[in-house]
Enzyme design. Structure first.
Site, PDB file in Angstrom:
ATOM      1  N   LYS A  51       0.842  -1.090   0.176  1.00 15.78           N
ATOM      2  CA  LYS A  51       0.069   0.014  -0.098  1.00 15.78           C
ATOM      3  C   LYS A  51       0.766   1.189   0.005  1.00 15.78           C
ATOM      4  O   LYS A  51       0.251   2.292  -0.404  1.00 15.78           O
ATOM      5  CB  LYS A  51      -1.147   0.044   1.122  1.00 15.78           C
ATOM      6  CG  LYS A  51      -1.867  -0.941   0.959  1.00 15.78           C
ATOM      7  CD  LYS A  51      -2.924  -0.908  -0.138  1.00 15.78           C
ATOM      8  CE  LYS A  51      -4.336  -1.699  -0.170  1.00 15.78           C
ATOM      9  NZ  LYS A  51      -5.220  -1.456  -0.888  1.00 15.78           N
ATOM     10  N   SER A 285      -3.283 -12.251   4.054  1.00 16.75           N
ATOM     11  CA  SER A 285      -3.582 -12.409   2.600  1.00 16.75           C
ATOM     12  C   SER A 285      -2.539 -12.689   1.751  1.00 16.75           C
ATOM     13  O   SER A 285      -2.868 -13.448   0.695  1.00 16.75           O
ATOM     14  CB  SER A 285      -3.917 -10.805   2.219  1.00 16.75           C
ATOM     15  OG  SER A 285      -2.736 -10.010   2.368  1.00 16.75           O
TER      16      SER A 285
HETATM   17  C1  LIG Z   1      -2.565  -6.996   3.823  1.00 16.21           C
HETATM   18  C2  LIG Z   1      -3.654  -6.532   2.592  1.00 16.21           C
HETATM   19  N1  LIG Z   1      -3.891  -7.571   1.680  1.00 16.21           N
HETATM   20  C3  LIG Z   1      -4.517  -7.391   0.686  1.00 16.21           C
HETATM   21  C4  LIG Z   1      -5.444  -6.305   0.537  1.00 16.21           C
HETATM   22  C5  LIG Z   1      -6.129  -6.043  -0.679  1.00 16.21           C
HETATM   23  O1  LIG Z   1      -5.493  -4.933  -1.540  1.00 16.21           O
HETATM   24  P1  LIG Z   1      -6.373  -4.263  -2.750  1.00 16.21           P
HETATM   25  O2  LIG Z   1      -7.013  -3.150  -1.927  1.00 16.21           O
HETATM   26  O3  LIG Z   1      -5.217  -3.841  -3.676  1.00 16.21           O
HETATM   27  O4  LIG Z   1      -7.404  -5.104  -3.351  1.00 16.21           O
HETATM   28  C6  LIG Z   1      -4.988  -4.998   1.451  1.00 16.21           C
HETATM   29  C7  LIG Z   1      -5.535  -3.786   1.378  1.00 16.21           C
HETATM   30  O5  LIG Z   1      -5.458  -2.952   1.989  1.00 16.21           O
HETATM   31  C8  LIG Z   1      -4.027  -5.548   2.664  1.00 16.21           C
HETATM   32  O6  LIG Z   1      -3.785  -4.345   3.349  1.00 16.21           O
END
Ligand SMILES: Cc1ncc(COP(=O)(O)O)c(C=O)c1O
Length: 324
Positions: A51, A285
């Site tokens: 991010k 994630s």
């Molecule tokens: C740890 C983590 N994984 C995945 C995501 C998802 O990413 P995106 O918002 O680009 O779909 C985020 C979004 O905040 C995140 O903080």
């Protein structure tokens, strides 16, 4: 030893150190699986997540377009990672920053943002919500509070669900970096969606390179609204996404070749395997992304090469049961 994947010149600030992350093959996890997984170490960004990229892009686009005045307060709703990226970019560029976050997100995130000079406003979860599991309803509450603060402070909202900088950070940088690092030799990409900025941006870059690269959206099992599945488990531990929001601005369905659902148990087990077997210390994630890629290699994408992002650092979850 060469350090080809990171910048080797002197950089003017932490902002310049965002991006150009290494890409690593997960050869140990795929030893008994037909095919390859290449993982982009997004947790090596200065704020320990992907991010940082969108924080930089949203702020620099707003500066260039005149939407952000010198010294104006920046506000954003965040699960922590975008806020950390914004805290870094705002600290370097001299903007006061307010992060509005659900109390359901892990405590490391708010501490880190405060350490980086941000004001952190924590919003109570809905009655019945579980700490560590932020639902769409919890997020709606955070949204209301964010809007109030933006009005009250005449602030610039770095809205990651709306501003195209989110999409462009990945379309112009993350995706092209992966293509350059692999010589364009990937067959597929799968990505856990929050705003879907990284999915959509990378998928757009990949499809422009070759429409044959197959792109899969990853969601939590029981909360797969993008796949059109009934929602049976809106609360889950995979922080940063799976918010049960059916309409995501950046998601171009023409770039989606399929939807995959990963349980939190699979995400956790795979994040632990990444740490133990590959020496890669990432969050829930990231585990979900790799679990989805492993499933594809065992099934319809046997023998192929799949790219994934390791979205953030395992350090962000030391207070959770991920590392019990
Ligand atoms: C740890 C983590 N994984 C995945 C995501 C998802 O990413 P995106 O918002 O680009 O779909 C985020 C979004 O905040 C995140 O903080």
């Amino acid at each position: 030893m060469t350090m080809a994947s990171r910048e080797s010149r002197l950089l003017a600030s932490a902002v310049e150190a965002i991006g150009q992350t290494p890409l690593v093959e997960l050869s140990r996890l795929t030893r008994t699986v037909p095919g390859r997984i290449v993982a982009k170490l997004e947790y090596l960004n200065p704020g320990l997540s992907k991010k940082d990229r969108i924080a930089r892009q949203m702020i620099e686009e707003a500066e260039a377009g005149g939407a952000l005045r010198p010294g104006q307060t920046v506000v954003e709703l965040t699960s922590g990672n975008t806020g950390t990226g914004l805290a870094i970019v705002c600290a370097v560029k001299g903007y006061p920053f307010v992060a509005v976050m659900s109390k359901g997100n892990s405590v490391e995130r708010s501490r880190m943002m405060r350490a980086l000079g941000a004001e952190v406003v924590l919003v109570e979860q809905l009655p019945g919500s579980v700490p560590g599991q932020v639902s769409g309803g919890d997020l709606e509450r955070v949204e209301q509070e964010t809007r109030r603060i933006v009005r009250e402070r005449d602030a610039f909202r770095a809205d990651q669900f709306v501003l195209l900088g989110n999409f462009r950070a990945h379309c112009e940088h993350t995706g092209p970096e992966i293509l350059a690092q692999t010589g364009g030799q990937i067959d597929a990409f799968c990505d856990f969606a929050g705003t879907a900025g990284s999915f959509a941006g990378c998928a757009a870059a990949f499809k422009a390179h070759s429409p044959a690269i197959r792109c899969f959206v990853v969601e939590p099992a029981g909360a797969a609204v993008l796949a059109g599945e009934p929602v049976t488990r809106p609360h889950h531990k995979i922080q940063g996404g799976g918010y049960v929001m059916p309409d995501l601005r950046f998601l171009n369905r023409q770039h989606v070749d399929g939807y995959l659902q990963v349980s939190e148990e699979e995400a956790i087990a795979t994040a632990r395997d990444l740490a133990r077997k590959e020496g890669l210390f990432a969050g829930f994630s990231s585990g979900a992304n790799v679990a989805a890629a492993l499933r594809l290699l065992r099934g319809e994408l046997r023998g192929k090469t799949i790219a994934v992002l390791l979205c953030d650092s395992g350090l962000k979850y030391l207070s959770t049961d991920l590392w019990e």
